[in-house]
Design an enzyme around this catalytic site. Structure first.
Site, PDB file in Angstrom:
ATOM      1  N   GLY A 115       0.777  -1.296   0.058  1.00  0.00           N
ATOM      2  CA  GLY A 115       0.051  -0.115   0.014  1.00  0.00           C
ATOM      3  C   GLY A 115       0.869   1.060   0.222  1.00  0.00           C
ATOM      4  O   GLY A 115       2.074   1.156  -0.267  1.00  0.00           O
ATOM      5  N   ASN A 116       0.351   2.227   0.489  1.00  0.00           N
ATOM      6  CA  ASN A 116       1.119   3.708   0.488  1.00  0.00           C
ATOM      7  C   ASN A 116       0.441   4.349   1.756  1.00  0.00           C
ATOM      8  O   ASN A 116      -0.403   3.911   2.358  1.00  0.00           O
ATOM      9  CB  ASN A 116       0.975   4.357  -0.840  1.00  0.00           C
ATOM     10  CG  ASN A 116      -0.688   4.647  -1.109  1.00  0.00           C
ATOM     11  OD1 ASN A 116      -1.175   5.584  -0.352  1.00  0.00           O
ATOM     12  ND2 ASN A 116      -0.948   3.894  -2.293  1.00  0.00           N
ATOM     13  N   ARG A 117       1.103   5.540   1.950  1.00  0.00           N
ATOM     14  CA  ARG A 117       0.917   6.558   3.162  1.00  0.00           C
ATOM     15  C   ARG A 117      -0.116   7.176   3.194  1.00  0.00           C
ATOM     16  O   ARG A 117      -0.630   7.984   3.914  1.00  0.00           O
ATOM     17  CB  ARG A 117       2.231   6.878   3.591  1.00  0.00           C
ATOM     18  CG  ARG A 117       3.445   6.018   4.249  1.00  0.00           C
ATOM     19  CD  ARG A 117       4.713   6.552   4.390  1.00  0.00           C
ATOM     20  NE  ARG A 117       4.458   7.933   4.722  1.00  0.00           N
ATOM     21  CZ  ARG A 117       5.305   8.765   4.301  1.00  0.00           C
ATOM     22  NH1 ARG A 117       6.319   8.590   3.494  1.00  0.00           N
ATOM     23  NH2 ARG A 117       5.191  10.091   4.828  1.00  0.00           N
TER      24      ARG A 117
END
Ligand SMILES: Cc1cc2nc3c(=O)[nH]c(=O)nc-3n(C[C@H](O)[C@H](O)[C@H](O)COP(=O)(O)O)c2cc1C
Length: 435
Positions: A236-238
């Protein structure tokens, strides 16, 4: 929606005031027009009456059949109404085109016509857009009058350079484009609204608030997608979704019907949106497919994974030796939407870039993906972007306009982005109407 009073003076550009009225009404504003006597020699009342759906006034002594009401408002039952009722009720007074003569009179405090008396009596912000030949514009008297108007707090939208009315004449003096005048008016209205809210005068829903996206169907995507690796892990990402949620909130305040497609949001969606939660790129693609045709504007603020694991394990992978994971590219959703949009639909992309000449990379993406605009930020900068309450962006539009916003709160950034969306929308609405 705001109530805009438009004063039209006697110059060749008077016909362009009709375009301004059309653009303003297309954006949900209600407009009343007053004209100088001389302007009637250039464009008649009937044109403005047809576009605004309201009577046009010229003489201070004539009765207003609408008793000072703006389109969409019930006419007051009481009478008589002052000849200044219209200016007392407006949220902004715009004079376009403003002749050298009228500029001089307003600068000198004269009140010898409805247009000039209204300027003197006006408590709302005033915007003037002059148009005249170059010699008149550059004359020392006009320059002094314009300087005086600015000093009085009147916003002047300077004329542009180009072909002028007389055959073969070129120079500075053309009326600024109606879209430009409208953008300044809306900026002034927004500023006024913010000061009133700051002064505690309104709860954000007063008649003067800018509802330029009233009824516009907006899809906002927010958050970050997650691509499963095994039963419990994902890539995923932040992204927290704060920027998208701010956009949804700002669009709601401007009257839009908002669908928020949220990927793993770390914040609550605002009340009043149609909220569609998703997890993966595939979920997001399905949610967009179902809703895209009915949307007018898509703001792709979600951080969409560029890759997904080529293989997903059903069980939880156990600790052990090193593991090589092959990643495959995901679909470019925003480019896909832009490629199949219908005329009038706007697709706005977002690019979270990391360092270097991020604006140049964003420009290239705008062109390659054929977007209407792209909002780029440099997430290598501390204190902005992912997971933070603030942002700083550069918004590049397909017509070449570039605007830097921030560092400031994500809600402020959202407002600035929607200003640009409203501007682009006015141009596509105008284009589709003139087809
Ligand atoms: C054909 C023609 C075109 C004109 N165009 C302009 C113009 O573009 N700008 C301007 O300031 N005056 C222009 N004038 C002069 C104005 O009409 C004149 O100054 C008039 O008094 C303005 O009246 P108003 O300010 O009450 O509308 C033009 C006059 C004529 C005859």
């Amino acid at each position: 929606m705001a109530r805009i009073l438009l004063g039209v003076c006697g110059g060749i550009a008077a016909y362009k005031a009709a375009e301004l009225v059309r653009a303003a009404t297309a954006r949900g504003h209600s407009v009343r027009v007053i004209q100088t006597e001389t302007s009637l020699r250039f464009v008649g009342r009937a044109t403005f009456e047809a576009i605004t759906g309201a009577p046009v006034l010229v003489d201070e002594f004539e009765q207003d059949p609408a008793r000072g009401a703006f389109p969409g408002e019930p006419p007051p039952t009481h009478a008589p109404i002052s000849h200044l009722e219209l200016v007392a009720r407006c949220d902004a007074y715009c004079i376009a085109p403003a002749t050298a003569n009228t500029l001089a009179k307003i600068a000198g405090g004269h009140a010898d016509s409805l247009v000039t008396t209204a300027a003197l009596a006006c408590r709302a912000p005033i915007v003037v857009a002059p148009a005249m030949n170059e010699a008149m514009w550059l004359a020392a008297q006009t320059r002094a009058n314009v300087a005086r108007l600015r000093k009085l707090g009147i916003r002047v939208v300077p004329p542009a350079e180009g072909r002028l009315a007389s055959p073969g004449e070129w120079g500075v003096g053309r009326l600024a484009e109606p879209e430009r005048i409208l953008a300044v008016l809306e900026e002034v209205l927004e500023h006024r609204e913010r000061s009133r809210v700051a002064d505690g005068e309104s709860g954000g829903a007063i008649a003067g608030s800018v509802r330029d996206l009233a009824g516009v169907r907006v899809i906002v995507t927010a958050g970050g997608t997650r691509e499963p690796l095994d039963a419990v892990r994902f890539i995923g990402n932040r992204s927290s979704g704060r920027m998208g949620v701010a956009l949804a909130e700002a669009a709601l305040r401007r009257g839009a019907q908002v669908t928020l497609i949220g990927a793993n949001l770390a914040v609550d969606p605002p009340a009043g949106v149609d909220y569609v939660p998703v997890v993966t790129v595939e979920d997001l693609a399905h949610a967009l497919d179902e809703r895209f045709a009915a949307a007018d504007v898509v703001l792709m603020a979600a951080a969409v994974s560029d890759f997904r694991p080529a293989r997903v394990w059903d069980d939880k992978l156990e600790r052990g030796n090193s593991l090589a994971v092959e990643l495959e590219p995901t679909e470019d959703l925003v480019a896909g939407l832009a490629a199949r949009r219908r005329p009038g639909q706007l697709v706005i992309g977002f690019a979270a870039e990391h360092g270097g000449d991020f604006v140049a990379r964003a420009r290239e993406k705008l062109r390659r993906k054929r977007l209407d605009a792209i909002v780029a930020n440099d997430v290598s900068q501390p204190g902005i972007g992912f997971e933070s309450a603030d942002n700083a962006v550069v918004m590049i539009s397909r017509d070449g306009r570039e605007r830097s916003v921030g560092p400031t709160s994500k809600l402020e950034v959202a407002r600035a982005i929607l200003d640009e969306v409203a501007r682009l929308r006015a141009s596509v609405v105008l284009q589709s109407e003139s087809r």
